[in-house]
Design an enzyme around this catalytic site. Structure first.
Site, PDB file in Angstrom:
ATOM      1  N   CYS A  25      -7.378  25.075 -13.055  1.00 45.70           N
ATOM      2  CA  CYS A  25      -7.064  24.136 -14.130  1.00 45.70           C
ATOM      3  C   CYS A  25      -5.737  23.455 -13.863  1.00 45.70           C
ATOM      4  CB  CYS A  25      -7.028  24.849 -15.486  1.00 45.70           C
ATOM      5  SG  CYS A  25      -5.701  26.070 -15.592  1.00 45.70           S
ATOM      6  N   CYS A  28      -2.668  25.538 -13.089  1.00 48.12           N
ATOM      7  CA  CYS A  28      -2.553  26.010 -11.709  1.00 48.12           C
ATOM      8  C   CYS A  28      -1.846  24.973 -10.843  1.00 48.12           C
ATOM      9  CB  CYS A  28      -3.936  26.308 -11.129  1.00 48.12           C
ATOM     10  SG  CYS A  28      -4.842  27.602 -11.985  1.00 48.12           S
ATOM     11  N   ASP A 433       0.469 -16.904  -1.355  1.00 47.61           N
ATOM     12  CA  ASP A 433       1.010 -17.650  -0.225  1.00 47.61           C
ATOM     13  C   ASP A 433      -0.052 -18.677   0.174  1.00 47.61           C
ATOM     14  OD1 ASP A 433       2.564 -18.256   2.152  1.00 47.61           O
ATOM     15  OD2 ASP A 433       1.040 -17.118   3.237  1.00 47.61           O
ATOM     16  N   ASP A 636       0.076 -12.756   3.812  1.00 46.20           N
ATOM     17  CA  ASP A 636      -0.430 -12.196   5.065  1.00 46.20           C
ATOM     18  C   ASP A 636       0.601 -12.160   6.178  1.00 46.20           C
ATOM     19  OD1 ASP A 636      -0.304 -14.989   5.600  1.00 46.20           O
ATOM     20  OD2 ASP A 636      -1.807 -14.727   7.177  1.00 46.20           O
ATOM     21  N   ASP A 640       6.116 -13.040   4.185  1.00 45.86           N
ATOM     22  CA  ASP A 640       5.667 -12.681   2.837  1.00 45.86           C
ATOM     23  C   ASP A 640       6.086 -11.266   2.444  1.00 45.86           C
ATOM     24  OD1 ASP A 640       4.287 -15.127   2.439  1.00 45.86           O
ATOM     25  OD2 ASP A 640       2.612 -14.364   3.633  1.00 45.86           O
TER      26      ASP A 640
END
Length: 749
Positions: A25, A28, A433, A636, A640
């Site tokens: 649980c 734990c 971008d 990309d 950026d």
């Protein structure tokens, strides 16, 4: 919550992963995290109940053995997981299946032994009143209590030894109380079966075992995505060495090996096609439904399935460095990390069991003192203990994160961490971008205008400057020079001016290629080319100036105009985001004319175009947009990366640079901007599942505990409710696996 040590050392750290056994649980989870966090050299420890794994950030001096010993001392087991090893990635499938089968047998045995005990309760509504003899009840309940239920006693003892509480302690206390009370009454009144509660103890254990078995099966389904990715790893490859082809183990491969892939085989390595033509099915890697054509010079990815042709591949990456291995690591890391909302759950779980035990004691004492019937008091206390399992709380968030990241990965969306997945549902603005994101990123040189030199001489100098650049514009210039048969002079002292342009020494002159900002910095008068520039920019083209400087003489040779086309899916991507109520913004370093042309084609309003932004200033623009809510940045390129890191959620196009993907929280495996809307959609659905799961997990306890304390809940019903609380949470999570991206609906295969 994840344990963070007060470690001030600046030593480099590494991440270790362990399979954790014995957890039942959320309580734990906290114990294991605290045990790991106390080991010297540990910076942080995060344990996931759903995957039953721990991820630990440690200094190099901290050994795996020390961490295993700490977990063992806390009452659990830890097994190191070696990343990239096919035999040890995650839990061994056969061992897990064997464990599930053993639990299934225990469930069947517990049901067979418990059914006669509960049969009178089932028959009572039909007017049948009878009781199983007391000693037969004892004989049926005892093996359930002490053999099939032994795991709860073991877990409870370990919890007590560690001065903590967990689900096992609640079950052991509750069922032992019911069993002990029944034995007491059996010895006092052997002939009166109405005072016995053996059915409560036995049926509760049977129901808990059933719940744990169903939960284990459901949890395995939430990890289906990662297992599917792991299954893509071939174990052998056909290698050509010294003209001889031989099948070798994947571990024997080396970079630059020549690998032969036959039709229908799975490609074993990341590499470059040397010979042959074929198609590759990369659907499980990128979500791309259609096979991708492959020819000499094209890249192939390990794990993809070769189509109709025989190809020969030069190995570029093996083992942990392959794209598939990196994808698996990203998904595993995302599933191992905790969402921010889980921190609240962890704080609740830390005090949950002690509070429940206290409520049960008060219930027992209150009923006993008020009514004098300590048997009824015990039964009601048992109901409180049994209904209060914190399993559902511990599973509510991690199972949803696992399912969400898994289904996203299956469709080409890699989420780096749970925080990015949770934050994405609150996005209000998406900033794009331009080049390589909304456009193809493959600009062409569409016009060369000579001013103080001929077009050929202008292009020759520009090509010389670009020989040292990897920018897409450089490729366009060099390709144009090649097609026109222009002799490119040698260039030296190549130098880049980020956000401005390039500089090189071409013959006796210093040569420059760049934008207006570079011309202003150099003090170059561009009046002679302004009409040509205006004409090109009006058509949405990007303009670069070519200048040479020798002694005190500066010559404006001419200008180059580049054109880039929007991606075929750009307009649909922007429309989808706007349909979700999001603002779309274009942030570009390009000139206003080019930026507005692409924005109009995409459907972005002119007022939401921010052009001529230097790479270093993009992060400032993102910070300004954040004043209006959570902001996502989609890019990309290297330029950026600052903006991707500054945004609340960064989306990197998988076709872009490694720097961009490292800075972003989400990587899109295909250069399709529609994936942004899909990523936000899966985030919204995942977050919704988390909230639903936590609601039901809390409702079970908020409603169940008072009813049990008030004597309105039979322990058997309480046991059933507790057992199925976890099952309902995980089952609700599994509905996420039915999610399909917008792309699949727009472009059915």
């Amino acid at each position: 919550m994840p344990v963070m040590n007060d470690v001030t050392s600046t030593a480099p750290t590494t991440h270790l992963r362990f399979d954790i056994g014995g957890m039942t649980c959320a309580a734990c989870v906290g114990r294991v995290e605290r045990a790991l966090g106390r080991v010297p050299g540990v910076h942080s420890a995060t344990v996931n109940l759903a995957t039953e794994q721990a991820t630990v950030e440690v200094e190099p001096a901290t050994t795996a053995e020390a961490l295993v010993a700490a977990v063992d001392k806390a009452g659990y087991t830890a097994t190191p997981v070696r990343d990239g090893d096919d035999e040890t990635v995650g839990r061994d499938t056969a061992a897990v299946s064997k464990g599930v089968s053993r639990e299934a047998r225990h469930v069947v045995l517990a049901a067979l032994l418990s059914l006669p005990l509960i049969a009178p309760m089932i028959a009572m509504p039909f007017g049948v009143h009878w009781h199983v003899p007391g000693w037969l009840q004892f004989a049926l309940a005892t093996p359930v209590q002490f053999w099939l239920g032994a795991r709860f006693y073991v877990g409870a003892w370990k919890a007590l030894a560690a001065r903590a509480g967990n689900m096992d302690l609640l079950v052991a206390l509750g069922t032992s109380a019911a069993y002990g009370l029944s034995v007491h009454h059996l010895l006092q009144s052997p002939g009166d079966a109405t005072l016995l509660y053996f059915e409560a103890s036995a049926v509760v254990i049977a129901l808990v075992l059933l719940g744990k078995w169903l939960e284990a099966r459901a949890k395995r389904q939430t990890t289906a995505a990662i297992r599917a990715l792991q299954a893509l790893r071939p174990t052998t490859a056909r290698v050509r060495r010294h003209g001889v082809e031989a099948e070798v183990s994947i571990r024997a491969l080396r970079v630059d090996d020549t690998v032969v892939v036959l039709p229908g085989e799975r490609i074993a390595v990341d590499g470059e096609v040397l010979e042959g033509h074929s198609h590759a099915d990369e659907s499980l890697l990128t979500g791309e439904s259609l096979p991708v054509p492959k020819a000499p010079g094209d890249r192939v990815t390990g794990g993809a399935v070769n189509g109709e042709g025989r190809i020969v591949v030069r190995t570029l990456a093996i083992g942990a460095e392959t794209a598939l291995a990196r994808i698996i690591r990203l998904v595993e890391d995302a599933q191992a990390k905790k969402a921010p909302i889980q921190r609240v759950v962890d704080r609740v779980s830390a005090v949950f069991v002690p509070v429940v035990v206290a409520i049960a004691f008060v219930t027992w004492l209150g009923w006993g003192l008020a009514g004098g019937d300590w048997s009824i008091a015990t039964v009601n206390a048992v109901a409180v203990l049994v209904i209060s399992c914190p399993c559902a709380l511990g599973l509510a968030t991690p199972t949803a994160i696992m399912a969400g990241t898994g289904v996203a990965a299956r469709h080409g969306i890699l989420v780096k961490d749970a925080e990015a997945l949770e934050a994405a549902h609150r996005i209000r603005t998406v900033a794009f971008d331009k080049t390589g994101t909304l456009t193809e990123g493959k600009p062409r040189l569409v016009a060369t205008v000579g001013l103080a030199a001929t077009e050929a001489d202008t292009l020759a100098v520009a090509a010389a400057i670009e020989t040292g650049s990897t920018h897409p514009l450089a490729a366009a210039v060099l390709e144009a020079a090649r097609q026109r048969g222009i002799m490119v002079p040698a260039a030296t002292n190549l130098r880049s001016h980020a956000g401005f342009g390039l500089e090189a020494q071409v013959g006796p002159a210093a040569a420059f290629l760049g934008n207006d900002r570079l011309m202003q910095r150099l003090g170059v008068d561009t009046a002679a080319g302004q009409s040509a520039r205006a004409e090109q920019e009006a058509q949405g083209r990007t303009v670069s100036w070519v200048v040479t400087r020798e002694a005190d003489s500066t010559r404006l040779l001419g200008l180059l105009a580049f054109g880039d086309t929007p991606r075929a899916t750009t307009a649909r991507a922007v429309t989808a985001l706007q349909g979700m109520g999001l603002r779309t913004v274009l942030v570009s370093g390009d000139n206003h004319g080019a930026a507005h042309a692409i924005a109009r084609a995409a459907g972005i309003a002119d007022t939401d175009v921010i052009a001529e932004v230097l790479p270093g200033d993009k992060a400032t623009v993102i910070a300004g947009l954040r004043e209006h809510g959570v902001v996502a940045m989609v890019g990309d390129g290297i330029n950026d990366a600052p903006a991707l890191a500054a945004a609340d959620v960064g989306f990197a196009m998988g076709s872009g640079t490694d720097v961009a993907m490292h800075a972003a929280g989400v990587t899109l495996m295909r250069p399709d901007p529609r994936l942004v809307a899909d990523a936000i959609d899966v985030s919204r659905r995942t977050t919704r599942k988390i909230h639903q799961n936590l609601f039901w997990a809390f409702v079970y306890n908020v409603v169940g505990i008072p009813l049990a304390a008030a004597g309105l809940l039979n322990p058997v019903i309480a046991g059933a409710a507790m057992a199925f609380s976890s099952v309902s949470v995980v089952s609700n999570t599994l509905l996420l696996r039915r999610w399909s991206p917008r792309i699949a609906r727009e472009d059915p295969a």
